[in-house]
Design a protein around this motif. Sequence first.
Motif, short mmCIF file in Angstrom:
data_model
loop_
_atom_site.label_atom_id
_atom_site.label_comp_id
_atom_site.label_asym_id
_atom_site.label_seq_id
_atom_site.Cartn_x
_atom_site.Cartn_y
_atom_site.Cartn_z
N LEU A 1 -6.63 -0.85 6.79
CA LEU A 1 -7.35 -0.16 7.77
C LEU A 1 -7.51 1.40 7.27
O LEU A 1 -8.61 1.89 7.44
CB LEU A 1 -7.26 -0.42 9.09
N GLY A 2 -6.25 1.73 6.96
CA GLY A 2 -6.06 3.09 6.60
C GLY A 2 -4.94 3.44 6.04
O GLY A 2 -3.83 2.73 6.30
N SER A 3 -4.63 4.39 5.20
CA SER A 3 -3.46 4.66 4.74
C SER A 3 -3.19 6.45 4.33
O SER A 3 -4.61 7.02 4.57
CB SER A 3 -2.99 4.25 3.32
N MET A 4 -2.11 7.10 4.41
CA MET A 4 -2.08 8.47 3.82
C MET A 4 -0.87 8.56 2.85
O MET A 4 0.20 8.17 3.10
CB MET A 4 -1.64 9.32 5.17
N GLU A 5 -0.85 9.39 1.89
CA GLU A 5 -0.10 9.56 0.78
C GLU A 5 0.81 10.54 1.17
O GLU A 5 0.42 11.74 1.86
CB GLU A 5 -0.95 9.95 -0.42
N LEU A 6 2.20 10.52 1.27
CA LEU A 6 3.08 11.37 1.20
C LEU A 6 4.24 11.37 -0.15
O LEU A 6 5.06 10.63 -0.11
CB LEU A 6 4.28 11.00 2.52
N PRO A 7 3.71 12.16 -0.80
CA PRO A 7 4.12 12.19 -2.17
C PRO A 7 5.57 12.74 -2.39
O PRO A 7 6.30 12.41 -3.27
CB PRO A 7 3.08 12.51 -3.22
N ILE A 8 6.10 13.75 -1.57
CA ILE A 8 7.17 14.56 -2.01
C ILE A 8 8.20 13.84 -1.32
O ILE A 8 8.57 13.66 0.16
CB ILE A 8 6.97 15.88 -1.02
N GLY A 9 8.72 13.07 -1.94
CA GLY A 9 10.04 12.13 -1.71
C GLY A 9 9.79 11.27 -0.87
O GLY A 9 10.63 10.46 -0.17
N GLY A 10 8.35 10.64 -0.90
CA GLY A 10 7.92 9.79 -0.06
C GLY A 10 7.94 10.06 1.68
O GLY A 10 7.80 9.09 2.45
N LEU A 11 8.01 11.35 2.02
CA LEU A 11 8.08 11.75 3.14
C LEU A 11 7.24 12.82 3.49
O LEU A 11 6.75 12.86 4.79
CB LEU A 11 9.70 12.67 3.31
N MET A 12 6.70 13.48 2.80
CA MET A 12 5.76 14.72 3.15
C MET A 12 4.69 14.73 2.21
O MET A 12 4.62 14.43 0.98
CB MET A 12 6.73 16.13 2.81
N GLU B 1 0.87 -1.20 0.00
CA GLU B 1 -0.03 -0.28 -0.02
C GLU B 1 0.83 1.01 0.19
O GLU B 1 0.61 2.16 -0.78
CB GLU B 1 -0.74 -0.05 1.08
N VAL B 2 2.05 1.27 0.62
CA VAL B 2 3.09 2.36 0.70
C VAL B 2 3.54 2.47 -0.62
O VAL B 2 3.72 3.71 -1.16
CB VAL B 2 4.02 2.17 2.09
N ALA B 3 3.93 1.65 -1.13
CA ALA B 3 4.32 1.57 -2.64
C ALA B 3 3.28 2.11 -3.65
O ALA B 3 3.67 2.93 -4.54
CB ALA B 3 4.93 0.23 -2.96
N ARG B 4 2.09 1.86 -3.33
CA ARG B 4 1.10 2.14 -4.34
C ARG B 4 0.93 3.69 -4.35
O ARG B 4 0.53 4.20 -5.25
CB ARG B 4 -0.20 1.08 -3.95
N LEU B 5 0.92 4.10 -3.09
CA LEU B 5 0.84 5.49 -2.86
C LEU B 5 1.99 6.40 -3.44
O LEU B 5 2.01 7.52 -3.19
CB LEU B 5 0.55 5.83 -1.29
N LYS B 6 3.10 5.90 -3.68
CA LYS B 6 4.32 6.57 -3.96
C LYS B 6 4.94 7.01 -2.93
O LYS B 6 5.67 8.14 -2.86
CB LYS B 6 4.18 7.48 -5.10
N GLY B 7 4.47 6.39 -1.41
CA GLY B 7 5.21 7.00 -0.30
C GLY B 7 4.13 7.21 0.70
O GLY B 7 3.12 7.70 0.17
N GLY B 8 4.24 7.02 2.09
CA GLY B 8 3.24 7.27 3.05
C GLY B 8 3.10 6.34 3.92
O GLY B 8 4.31 5.60 4.37
N LEU B 9 2.09 6.24 4.65
CA LEU B 9 1.95 5.58 5.77
C LEU B 9 0.52 4.47 5.65
O LEU B 9 -0.08 4.78 4.96
CB LEU B 9 1.53 6.11 7.17
N ALA B 10 0.99 3.20 6.27
CA ALA B 10 -0.52 2.42 5.94
C ALA B 10 -0.50 1.51 7.39
O ALA B 10 0.42 1.00 7.80
CB ALA B 10 -0.11 1.53 4.72
#
Length: 586
Positions: A511-522, A494-503
Amino acid sequence: MRTFEDIKNIIEAGLGRVPCDLKLANVKLVNVFSAQVYETDIYIKDKRVVSIDPEAGLKAATVMDCRGRYAIPGLIDAHMHFESTMLSPEALASVVVPQGTTTLCADLMEIANVAGAGGLKAMLASMSRLPYRMLIEVSSRVPTAPGLETTGAVLGAEEVAEIMDWEESVSLGELDPSKILWVKEEYLHKIADTLARRKVVNGHAIGRLGQELNVYASSGISDDHECVTAEEMLERLKVGMKVLIREGSSERNVDELVKGIVSLGLSTDNLMFCTDDKHAREIQTEGHINYNVTRAVELGLDPMDAIQMATVNAAKHFRLEDEIGSITPGRLADILLVEDWRVVKPLTVIFEGKVVAENGRLLNACPVGEYPQWLKETVTLKDPIIPESFLVKTDEKGDTLRVHVIDMVPRQIINHDTIRELDVKDGAVLADLKQDILKLAVVERYGKNGNIGIGFVHGFQLEKGAMAYSMSHDHHNIVVVGADDTDMALAVNEVARLKGGLAVAADGRILGSMELPIGGLMSQLPAEDVMTRLDELNEMARSLGCRMDAPFMSLSFVSLPTVPDLGLTDMGLVDVLNHRLLPLKA
């Protein structure tokens, strides 16, 4: 930098030949140079303080009646990482500026490890939009543990020297002892180049005492933000290093260290404050550097000492006291107005002569700019992750195996190397949920080799499910902890699908995830949106049994290969003090 026109305008305004822009009338000035508090007026022209003389009688276009409030210099965070907040520099403004922080000394090593100098330039592009000052501690460790991890970029000595010449660069970012004690010449060149420019070298001396600390300090290291005990703080002061007292989300050191200052009667001249890594919601609800000041006073520190630590001490350390850190003539007009100087809760925040925040809110929104698309494409798995990716195989005979376990220290980022006996079934070493021993894995995320490093960890208390995050200091591969291999694989994918983030995953679903696209960090979202989503993900983690204050912050640090005793990278378990890979079997 001050220009001829700047200097002339200040003089003309001080002589009364041209009006000032702003007069702060009826104010109690906290003068950090004379260590006095007294009633006066403050005059500002353009970005700078013109006069603090109560008898000056200068004219001003705008007069603000401060009604006897205290005027404190804008606060300085002496060492922090933007990326740990999950916010862009623009979004972070709405969180830190209302708390009175007007200068952030940022080591951008996270984005540098992902994207190199190009990532740094993308971050700096936001500066003209910011209602605070971003100063750069030039990343010294990209990669942090060469030969022991896979990163997205490398900054060699020549690149670091080039970046050090940027106007925003004030120091060489935190350099850990292994680079000094193993006499690694590349890093010695970085130190020499920095000192030749009369800039400081930031330290990261966690766990070092005695002659090792003396050798470390002798190389030109200026400070350390990794003190956990009063003894460590005192030892650093003895060898001429300054100490940055840290209060982050998972590294809470203010109470212990300030109690040590008070009980030992230490001078605060060589002490200052930092956050290092602190989540945005905690900054919003608890405070930023203003929390450190207020808490220090509560613990018995003199309020003048506490405010000096948060302002002029940091400015002097970075050799910027001629520009920031005090409310004195010629300095940039960064000023907080507060009702009580013992409880630093800003009612008004002035940055470079302009009111930028009042009553806990920015006056003008700071929109997030457009970041380059290539910086949003930094998470690429070489192969999809499956549950079998996390099997820990052994050729050893028997039903159990003694293994090294990362034993986390609550509310700190240090850990202990403990030996535990785990069950073996069908040639695979098993986690032990009853003992709170879970699998921890780091998955290479740059598409270079597909490495997966696997170990065991104690302290997360997950009863089921898994958590994954594309920030794992300092290599920033995907780190995942879990009670179930299937859920671990789901979370990583899921983190890879989002191109970075939390899951967060459990029972075979996300259950849930959040995208962090800027460098996979922000994130590119506003601060409140990010904070709300992180609150939800933290609650999901707690529903799985995790009782940590900041579950994802702890997850981001647990694999760090430069904090004793153990780290974990995509290449395997790391013996931090000896800077080598360590077999899982004890």
